[in-house]
Design a protein around this motif. Sequence first.
Motif, short mmCIF file in Angstrom:
data_model
loop_
_atom_site.label_atom_id
_atom_site.label_comp_id
_atom_site.label_asym_id
_atom_site.label_seq_id
_atom_site.Cartn_x
_atom_site.Cartn_y
_atom_site.Cartn_z
N CYS A 1 31.51 77.60 -2.30
CA CYS A 1 30.76 76.70 -3.27
C CYS A 1 29.87 75.89 -2.11
O CYS A 1 28.57 75.53 -2.42
CB CYS A 1 31.64 75.89 -3.89
SG CYS A 1 32.56 74.59 -2.93
N VAL B 1 23.13 67.39 2.30
CA VAL B 1 24.29 68.02 2.21
C VAL B 1 24.57 68.85 3.68
O VAL B 1 25.48 69.11 4.17
CB VAL B 1 24.29 69.30 1.29
CG1 VAL B 1 25.52 70.33 1.24
CG2 VAL B 1 24.09 68.66 -0.11
N TRP C 1 25.70 74.67 -2.57
CA TRP C 1 25.08 73.40 -2.27
C TRP C 1 24.16 73.36 -1.26
O TRP C 1 23.21 72.77 -1.24
CB TRP C 1 26.37 72.40 -1.58
CG TRP C 1 27.52 72.12 -2.71
CD1 TRP C 1 27.65 72.74 -3.75
CD2 TRP C 1 28.73 71.73 -2.27
NE1 TRP C 1 28.76 72.44 -4.36
CE2 TRP C 1 29.53 72.10 -3.50
CE3 TRP C 1 29.49 71.35 -1.03
CZ2 TRP C 1 30.75 71.55 -3.66
CZ3 TRP C 1 30.82 70.91 -1.17
CH2 TRP C 1 31.59 71.16 -2.60
N TRP D 1 25.67 67.60 -4.89
CA TRP D 1 26.33 68.34 -3.89
C TRP D 1 26.77 67.43 -2.73
O TRP D 1 27.60 67.68 -1.95
CB TRP D 1 25.45 69.62 -3.70
CG TRP D 1 24.77 70.22 -4.85
CD1 TRP D 1 23.66 70.81 -4.81
CD2 TRP D 1 25.42 70.73 -5.88
NE1 TRP D 1 23.39 71.41 -6.00
CE2 TRP D 1 24.55 71.50 -6.86
CE3 TRP D 1 26.78 70.44 -6.46
CZ2 TRP D 1 25.04 71.84 -8.06
CZ3 TRP D 1 26.97 70.77 -7.78
CH2 TRP D 1 26.25 71.78 -8.48
N ASP E 1 20.11 74.07 -2.20
CA ASP E 1 19.55 73.29 -3.24
C ASP E 1 17.81 73.53 -2.91
O ASP E 1 17.25 73.35 -2.07
CB ASP E 1 19.83 72.09 -3.36
CG ASP E 1 19.30 71.30 -4.58
OD1 ASP E 1 20.14 71.52 -5.64
OD2 ASP E 1 18.18 70.91 -4.98
N THR F 1 30.43 73.49 -9.81
CA THR F 1 29.51 74.29 -8.68
C THR F 1 29.39 75.90 -9.54
O THR F 1 28.20 75.95 -9.63
CB THR F 1 29.97 74.52 -7.56
OG1 THR F 1 30.34 73.34 -6.85
CG2 THR F 1 29.08 75.41 -6.80
N SER G 1 30.35 67.13 -1.22
CA SER G 1 30.47 67.30 0.23
C SER G 1 31.47 66.31 1.10
O SER G 1 32.20 66.53 1.76
CB SER G 1 29.14 67.43 1.02
OG SER G 1 28.21 68.49 0.56
N TYR H 1 20.97 68.07 -5.90
CA TYR H 1 21.25 68.01 -4.49
C TYR H 1 22.24 66.60 -4.36
O TYR H 1 23.14 66.53 -3.41
CB TYR H 1 20.24 68.02 -3.37
CG TYR H 1 19.32 66.75 -3.56
CD1 TYR H 1 19.57 65.40 -3.01
CD2 TYR H 1 18.27 66.93 -4.18
CE1 TYR H 1 18.64 64.55 -3.05
CE2 TYR H 1 17.13 65.52 -4.28
CZ TYR H 1 17.60 64.79 -3.71
OH TYR H 1 16.74 63.50 -3.53
#
Length: 938
Positions: free
Chosen positions: A135, A149, A139, A113, A142, A99, A117, A110
């Motif tokens: 972080c 996310v 995310w 991310w 994005d 990240t 997640s 994405y």
Amino acid sequence: MSNELSPKQRSALQRVLDDPYLQPWLFKKVDNLVWFDAFKDSGLFSPELNPEPFKTADNTFKIPSWPITEYLVSSSLRLKEEHDVKIAQQYLKLLREVTQYAADNKQSNYRTWWQFSKVLRNLPLEVITLEDLDCVSYWLNDKFDRYLVNKEISEWMLELIDIDTEKSVSFAIFLLDKLFEIKSVEGRYADKKQEAELGFDDYLAGEFVEENALALGEKLGSTVVNLCERKLKEVLDINRNDKWSNIWRNAIPEHKQNSHQNDADDIVLKLFRDTLLGYVKKESDNNANEKLIELINSDYQTIRRVGIYVASECFEQLEQQTKTLVIQPDNFNDKYRHELWHFINKNFSLLQGQQQKSVIESIESLNVTDEETGALLDKPTAYKQSNWFAAIKDENEITQAMYQACVYITGVEPDHPDFSCYMGGGVAVDVSPLSVSELAVMLEDIDELINFLNEYKEVGHFNEPGIEGLANTFEELVLLESGEVLNNLEAFIELKPHYLHKIFSAYSKLWGDKAQRPWSDLWPKIINFASKVFNEESFWTSADNAKPAPFIGDKHWVISSYCRLVESGCEKDEHAFSLELTSDVKKTLELILSRESGEDFSDDSDAVSIAINSSRGRCLEAYIKLSLYQCRNVEKDLEQHKQIWADYQPTFDDELNKPETAGEYEFITIQLMYVRNFLYLSKDWTVQNIDKIFGEKSSLQWRCALQAYSYVGWLIPEIHTHFKEREYYPTLLDDEALSDEVKGRYIEYACIAYLQKRDQLDDESLLKLILSRQKENELSKVVWFLWSIRDHNLEMTKNLVFSLWPDLVELINQQNSDKKPLASKLALWAEYIEELNADTKAWLMAVAPYINDDHNGMSFMQELARLSEDYAFDVADIWKETLSKPFYMYELEPIETIFKNLLSLGQVGQALAKEITDIYIKNNDEAVVELYQKISRR
């Protein structure tokens, strides 16, 4: 458990290192934690391997997935089961490194991310710190997608709340803060205008709030309420729309009047509302009441509205101090009307005596005053109070009497008393780049608003915001009850014409709706504004104002809408403008007449339609009505009437010459439409100018005048004499440029002339002229008109009918065609016959065979049924004549009446009835035969 790969696993790893295309296959297949270090040592977790979006051939972006994240997700599930804290720390470190690298290099993906997640949700909470969760912010932001996310993190947040430890709750609050991060972004359509935007996907955020906000308030209490309050303040500060919340959010609860759907301010408001509601309902203690008191005292109007709404919903849990605070006099304000109105509507009977008294006193203290004199304006004041009394009118006789007293003064009951701003229903077809509340915010800097309106350029794509939608929204702004625009009109003189048009049209709407506004204050402002607008040379000369602009309005629209407004202000109504303002209005209208040219007319034009719809024509109508308005207000003072006419006559004289001097025909057309009004203004002037008004026979002016006079519907004796002297009738009836409708009206005038004893049925009369022409369409018009006035009970009409009938029968008998529509129309005159004698029976016999050629058979048979009561045998003879050309009767009641009357006359009548029935048998009309059989059996 061994941390080493087996020989077979090392071989597989080497193969994918040698051939990267095999990597996705391996990453999907394995989930053992033993692979983590091997992949790491092989460099497969290197942050630079996280793929970046790339542009495709069709100019769109493709977001590739990072295959190894498949392994991270599946192995993290194993990690969750085995609870390996040491390895979990390695996973967490990897998430942070990748990240951070992306953030440093402004990279986006994405898909990565989203997978991260999932991994984060599987890590043990004891290894995670709030710093690690930073972080998540990256995310969630994005630029290509936030939905996946958002969904993953919001679900994890709810899980953390359910775990219900100090750490999990702190994490949940942190994530909620990040999910509902508020950004200030540049407006899409207005330069330099900032708008609040959610980090949370709008659609998903709306669903999340609807499903979870209430529970968040119940579980997290004041902590989450304070967070959501802060979020709402951020949104309101960025959008600068707190003072206009009663426009963009008409009702704090859900209501069809709420125009916003999933905008940031709407979503965050609902988040705050429901978390607060959940908190107060769950915690009915002193802390909850203290929070409500704080909110109801807030400087933010929107937050105060939320506080009042929640207080209403949780009334039983309120302390007396809180109730008293809600109904403080300052809250009886249109900004808080919907929430406070429903608070007192639902809970008035539960308030203490002193509190009820306070409510009534607060309502009675509301008033509207004249801006200049400070005098109380009775009707606007009564209307303002009636809105509030409507909430409690059914409580007791006292409140009902107070409400009715207000309604008695205003003459109307408020339609939507609980709303300070109510928008009517309808389908929006024109999209606006900004809402009315967003325009209202810009009123804080009127120059900014005017610049935006004038400089806005529409995209031109279907369903995209356009100028038409923006102009309509600007009209909504003008209509606001606060009167921000109408009270500051001079600032808007430089607006483009489509917005100027909306100012005048909005004012006309307010007048037409009889809105309770301080009209005595507003009329001088709008009249002065109009004077300045039309005196601006740029209005007449600039390309922007002169260029036609369909659908949004050009200078012609502005003129028309202003003139319509003037016409409204001249009505006999309490909302009319003061006579003191007529001089200014007159000057402005004369200025417009001097600058605005007329439309093009031709011989086959619909002169009336052109005249009343042209901007010059509208101005002339307004000018005429202004003169009438002044004269009617001095009706009993003849000298003043003459003086007023003398002030207007020069303009009317000039307009009378316009066909010759400028080739303009609006005044000639409109003057004749208003000829009865001109006879009131000055009979001498009108009569003296009849010849000049109509001009040369068969000229364009003459045709325009004829069309206009045909709309009067009233025979003017002097004009009738002029027509006869100049022999207009034969010419106009033969004029191919005049429509049958116009000619038909002059045929009606010919009939009226006889009925008014201005004509006789001699060789010089107009009706004899029409008879001698023997044109069926003209004769049909005579028949139809004299039938249409049958209910006026004029003996003269009946005499005229009986005088014309023999001549018309003779004409019918001369016709050789199978169908005779004129005879069918003539059958309508049967209504005038009260007794059958040799003449009247002969007339009916002559038309009987043709009664249905123009679809008048049913009405004729009804008249025969009426006459059969006294003349059954004669009616039978006429009936048999009708059957020479049989027609279908959908209603048999007239036939039943005639049959009964015949059968009641003994054998002769019975024989006639049987004879007629035999004709129906030959014609295969079973319905009539069955009817006869049914009656004869009785």
